[in-house]
Design an enzyme around this catalytic site. Structure first.
Site, mmCIF file in Angstrom:
data_model
loop_
_atom_site.group_PDB
_atom_site.id
_atom_site.type_symbol
_atom_site.label_atom_id
_atom_site.label_comp_id
_atom_site.label_asym_id
_atom_site.label_seq_id
_atom_site.Cartn_x
_atom_site.Cartn_y
_atom_site.Cartn_z
ATOM 1 C CB CYS A 51 -1.128 0.079 1.156
ATOM 2 S SG CYS A 51 -1.711 1.442 1.493
ATOM 3 C CD1 TRP A 84 -6.067 -3.706 4.891
ATOM 4 C CD2 TRP A 84 -4.753 -4.927 3.685
ATOM 5 N NE1 TRP A 84 -5.916 -2.862 3.721
ATOM 6 C CE2 TRP A 84 -5.127 -3.808 2.887
ATOM 7 C CE3 TRP A 84 -3.997 -5.818 2.860
ATOM 8 C CZ2 TRP A 84 -4.516 -3.329 1.678
ATOM 9 C CZ3 TRP A 84 -3.496 -5.654 1.447
ATOM 10 C CH2 TRP A 84 -3.797 -4.230 1.023
ATOM 11 N NE ARG A 117 -11.767 1.223 0.704
ATOM 12 C CZ ARG A 117 -10.688 1.743 0.167
ATOM 13 N NH1 ARG A 117 -9.456 1.048 0.503
ATOM 14 N NH2 ARG A 117 -10.448 2.990 -0.001
ATOM 15 C CG HIS A 118 -11.975 -2.704 8.025
ATOM 16 N ND1 HIS A 118 -12.747 -3.854 7.345
ATOM 17 C CD2 HIS A 118 -12.630 -2.448 9.028
ATOM 18 C CE1 HIS A 118 -13.917 -4.024 7.775
ATOM 19 N NE2 HIS A 118 -14.033 -2.769 9.111
ATOM 20 C CB THR A 119 -7.581 1.900 4.983
ATOM 21 O OG1 THR A 119 -7.852 3.025 6.233
ATOM 22 C CG2 THR A 119 -8.812 1.994 3.968
ATOM 23 C CB VAL A 120 -2.741 -0.355 6.111
ATOM 24 C CG1 VAL A 120 -2.986 -1.573 6.878
ATOM 25 C CG2 VAL A 120 -2.687 -0.677 4.489
ATOM 26 C CE1 TYR A 183 -5.327 2.284 -5.047
ATOM 27 C CE2 TYR A 183 -3.705 4.070 -5.039
ATOM 28 C CZ TYR A 183 -3.968 2.830 -4.686
ATOM 29 O OH TYR A 183 -2.849 2.038 -4.045
#
Length: 315
Positions: A51, A84, A117-120, A183
């Protein structure tokens, strides 16, 4: 004809990708003015080497010499329907802090009602057992300034006071047109949305190439966060954005200044160790099945980041 969306909740009716905002934006403060004081071995980073947003923070942690201060665990670059995941592999591992199987558990432990959304990246506080921040913008500034009392290289300043206005200005351009521009092109679901992203992306790359013909770094005489923000997109460009995201007007390697600039930043002490092209290709080609339905990960392209570059003459 519109195609299916990678993230339907972030796709508008015109086929444009509208990235979700950051949900957690608390701050670690060296002066103790927040609920999260700067301490050694209190905080832990959850990241993914694939990422670009997380990569910024991995680089900052390395350049500041914070490896012994803030722990780091990388997730599997192969993201599945649950998001993730923490698994054992080459460059990623199980979660040693909480034993989470998926990053979403950190989000739900912090806010049981979270539905985004579960983001890093994620900065986790081991004392309060919650996420401090999932904002890479904020984390980049935190790691630069708030942990200096513990940093092995506190003298490194990625956001110097005398260049802050210019850094903020160029950051905004790079984010909109380049970092997020690739993106918007790759996740576009209509032809018009795709072309509306590609044109300003390459116009901006052309302008940056011209800017870098006269200076070694984007702002001032030393590496700053502006360079890190641009680098994380450039280092992925020829491997994934050029083909996978259809940003194929030109490769970065073919630019007379952006290509050498990319190699110059890569060769900056500590940066090369943060780059995992294998993770990058696995994630993009293997998990963006709306774009690459077969999930086949290409063998190429051949990338050369190690050839010496004479850009120090521009100092």
């Amino acid at each position: 004809m519109a195609s299916s969306a990678q993230f339907p909740d972030e796709q508008n009716d015109d086929g444009n990708f509208d990235r979700q905002g950051d949900a957690f934006r608390d701050w670690v403060r060296a002066d103790g003015s927040s609920d999260y004081p700067a301490e050694s071995d209190r905080y832990h980073l959850y990241v993914c080497y694939a990422c670009p947003w997380a990569h910024r923070i991995i680089i900052a942690r390395e350049l500041k010499g914070l490896q012994h201060v803030i722990g780091l665990t990388a997730v599997d670059p192969w993201r599945d329907d649950h998001g993730w995941a923490f698994r054992e592999g080459d460059g990623f591992s199980a979660d040693p802090i909480n034993g989470f199987a998926y990053l979403k558990e950190a989000y739900l432990a912090t806010d049981p009602d979270y539905r985004g959304r579960h983001t890093v990246p994620v900065l986790w506080d081991k004392h309060t057992q919650r996420i401090v921040s999932n904002s890479d913008d904020d984390l980049l500034r935190m790691l630069n300034a708030e942990f200096n009392a513990f940093a092995a290289r506190a003298v490194v300043d990625l956001f110097p006071a005398d260049h802050r206005d210019e850094i903020d200005r160029i950051n905004a351009i790079i984010y909109e047109k380049v970092n997020n521009g690739v993106y918007r092109a790759g996740f576009a679901t209509t032809q018009d949305a795709y072309e509306d992203a590609v044109a300003p992306l390459f116009a901006t790359l052309d302008a940056l190439d011209d800017r870098l013909s006269r200076r070694r770094y984007l702002v001032g005489p030393r590496l700053t966060e502006a360079d890190i923000r641009l680098f994380v997109t450039l280092v992925r460009f020829d491997a994934v954005y050029h083909g996978h995201f259809k940003c194929n007007v030109q490769q970065i390697a073919d630019y007379p200044n952006l290509g050498p600039y990319l190699r110059d930043i890569y060769q900056h002490p500590g940066v090369a160790d943060t780059v995992r092209i294998d993770h990058i290709k696995t994630h993009y080609y293997g998990t963006h099945l709306e774009i690459n339905p077969t999930g086949i990960i290409p063998v190429g392209p051949e990338l050369d980041f190690d050839t010496p570059t004479p850009r120090d003459r521009l100092d």
